[in-house]
Design a protein around this motif. Structure first.
Motif, mmCIF file in Angstrom:
data_model
loop_
_atom_site.group_PDB
_atom_site.id
_atom_site.type_symbol
_atom_site.label_atom_id
_atom_site.label_comp_id
_atom_site.label_asym_id
_atom_site.label_seq_id
_atom_site.Cartn_x
_atom_site.Cartn_y
_atom_site.Cartn_z
ATOM 1 N N ALA A 1 24.363 -66.173 24.922
ATOM 2 C CA ALA A 1 24.434 -65.110 25.924
ATOM 3 C C ALA A 1 25.542 -64.104 25.639
ATOM 4 N N ASP A 2 26.187 -64.207 24.483
ATOM 5 C CA ASP A 2 27.296 -63.309 24.171
ATOM 6 C C ASP A 2 26.910 -61.834 24.273
ATOM 7 N N TYR A 3 25.714 -61.513 23.782
ATOM 8 C CA TYR A 3 25.286 -60.115 23.768
ATOM 9 C C TYR A 3 25.131 -59.542 25.176
ATOM 10 N N LEU A 4 24.957 -60.448 26.170
ATOM 11 C CA LEU A 4 24.780 -59.982 27.535
ATOM 12 C C LEU A 4 26.032 -59.293 28.077
ATOM 13 N N ARG A 5 27.175 -59.643 27.522
ATOM 14 C CA ARG A 5 28.414 -59.011 27.978
ATOM 15 C C ARG A 5 28.367 -57.500 27.776
ATOM 16 N N VAL A 6 27.749 -57.083 26.686
ATOM 17 C CA VAL A 6 27.618 -55.649 26.405
ATOM 18 C C VAL A 6 26.533 -55.039 27.281
ATOM 19 N N MET A 7 25.405 -55.732 27.366
ATOM 20 C CA MET A 7 24.265 -55.212 28.131
ATOM 21 C C MET A 7 24.568 -55.075 29.614
ATOM 22 N N LEU A 8 25.425 -55.963 30.135
ATOM 23 C CA LEU A 8 25.602 -56.058 31.579
ATOM 24 C C LEU A 8 26.971 -55.585 32.048
ATOM 25 N N LYS A 9 27.573 -54.697 31.309
ATOM 26 C CA LYS A 9 28.886 -54.200 31.719
ATOM 27 C C LYS A 9 28.809 -53.490 33.066
ATOM 28 N N GLY A 10 27.736 -52.736 33.275
ATOM 29 C CA GLY A 10 27.561 -52.052 34.541
ATOM 30 C C GLY A 10 26.723 -52.896 35.488
ATOM 31 N N THR A 11 26.657 -52.475 36.725
ATOM 32 C CA THR A 11 25.763 -53.159 37.657
ATOM 33 C C THR A 11 24.344 -52.745 37.344
#
Length: 259
Positions: free
Chosen positions: A135-145
Motif C-alpha cells: 500500500a506504499d503507493y497509496l500515500r502519494v495517491m491519497l495525499k488529498g481528501t
C-alpha cells in the motif's frame, strides 16, 4: 439471477454496529464465505457465483459501514472486519469454510487464514493486498481528501451506497477507509504471518490492476508453497466483472479439483 439481493438477509449486533448478512446457495453443502471490496456490498461478486451456489452454502456479509451495515463506533480496521466475520460465522454455527474475497475482502480473507481459529479449507482472493508495503503507493495517491472527486468518478458506487446504507456518511466512510488501507500495525495487513496458512490458495490479479502490483503477488506466491496465481489479461482490479467467464472457470477448477 442475483444470489445476494439485499432482501433476504438478517442483522447481527456487534458492539454498536448492526451488521447485515445473507445466506444463499445450497443448504447442507460446505460453506463459502463471500467478502466484498471497499465501497461495495455483498452483491458485488454475484456475477461469478452461479455455479458455486450449486456446490456451496454461500454466506455474504456487508462489511461494516457498507451496504446495509452501519459503521458503529469502533475504528474501521482489517482486524475489526475479520472479527465481524468470525462473530457472524459463530452465530451461524460455522467453524469450517472456504473464502472468496475481493479487494479489501481479500485482505480480510488473508487475516482469517492467518489468525482465525476457524478451519479455513481454501481461499481465493481477487485484487487483494496482503502486506503493508503493498500500500506504499497509496500515500502519494491519497495525499488529498477524496470526497467529491469519488462521487463524480464513481457515481454508481455513490448512489448504491446511499440506496442501501441506514446511516450514510460517505465522507466519513472514505476517510475511515484511507486510515485502514494505511494501517501499519497489527490491526492491518497480515503480512508474513500469512505463512501460518498451509491450505490451498488461489491469487487472482487483473493484468492492468493499478492497486496490486505483479511483484507483490509474485512475492506472496513464493512465500506460500500452496499458492496458485492467475494473472487475468485485459482486466483491472475488478477482474470478476470484466473477465467473468475466465474467473468462473478458474473458481470452478480450484474449488472442485484442487485438494
Amino acid at each position: 439471477m442475483n444470489l445476494f439481493n439485499h432482501q433476504s438477509g438478517k442483522y447481527i449486533s456487534i458492539d454498536t454496529a448492526s451488521i447485515y448478512y445473507e445466506v444463499a446457495g445450497t443448504p447442507g453443502k460446505p460453506v463459502l464465505l463471500i467478502l466484498h471490496g471497499s465501497l461495495g456490498s455483498l452483491e458485488d461478486l454475484n456475477p461469478v457465483l452461479t455455479k458455486l451456489a450449486e456446490r456451496y452454502r454461500l454466506v455474504g456479509i456487508d462489511s461494516r459501514g457498507h451496504g446495509k451495515s452501519s459503521m458503529g463506533s469502533s475504528r474501521l480496521t482489517y482486524e475489526r472486519l475479520q472479527q465481524d466475520a468470525e462473530l457472524i460465522l459463530h452465530h451461524l454455527h460455522i467453524d469450517k469454510l472456504s473464502i472468496l474475497g475481493f479487494n479489501d475482502g481479500g485482505t480480510v480473507a488473508y487475516r482469517l487464514a492467518a489468525y482465525s481459529k476457524l478451519k479455513v479449507e481454501k481461499v481465493v482472493t481477487i485484487g487483494a493486498r496482503w502486506h503493508y508495503k503493498n500500500a506504499d503507493y497509496l500515500r502519494v495517491m491519497l495525499k488529498g481528501t477524496f470526497d467529491h472527486s469519488w462521487k463524480e468518478k464513481f457515481p454508481a458506487v455513490y448512489n448504491s451506497y446511499y440506496k442501501f446504507n441506514p446511516t450514510p456518511d460517505f465522507d466519513m466512510l472514505t476517510q475511515a477507509l484511507v486510515k485502514m488501507w494505511l494501517d501499519p500495525g497489527s490491526s492491518g495487513y497480515p503480512s508474513f504471518n500469512l505463512q501460518r496458512y498451509t491450505s490451498p490458495l488461489l491469487v487472482i490479479r487483473g493484468d492492468n490492476d493499478h492497486l496490486l502490483s505483479l511483484t507483490a503477488v509474485a512475492e506472496l506466491c513464493t512465500l506460500l508453497p500452496t499458492a496458485a496465481f492467475l494473472n487475468v489479461p485485459f482486466a483491472g482490479n475488478d477482474a470478476h466483472n470484466t473477465q467473468k467467464e475466465m474467473i468462473m472457470l478458474a473458481l470452478e477448477g480450484f474449488f472442485t479439483k484442487v485438494a
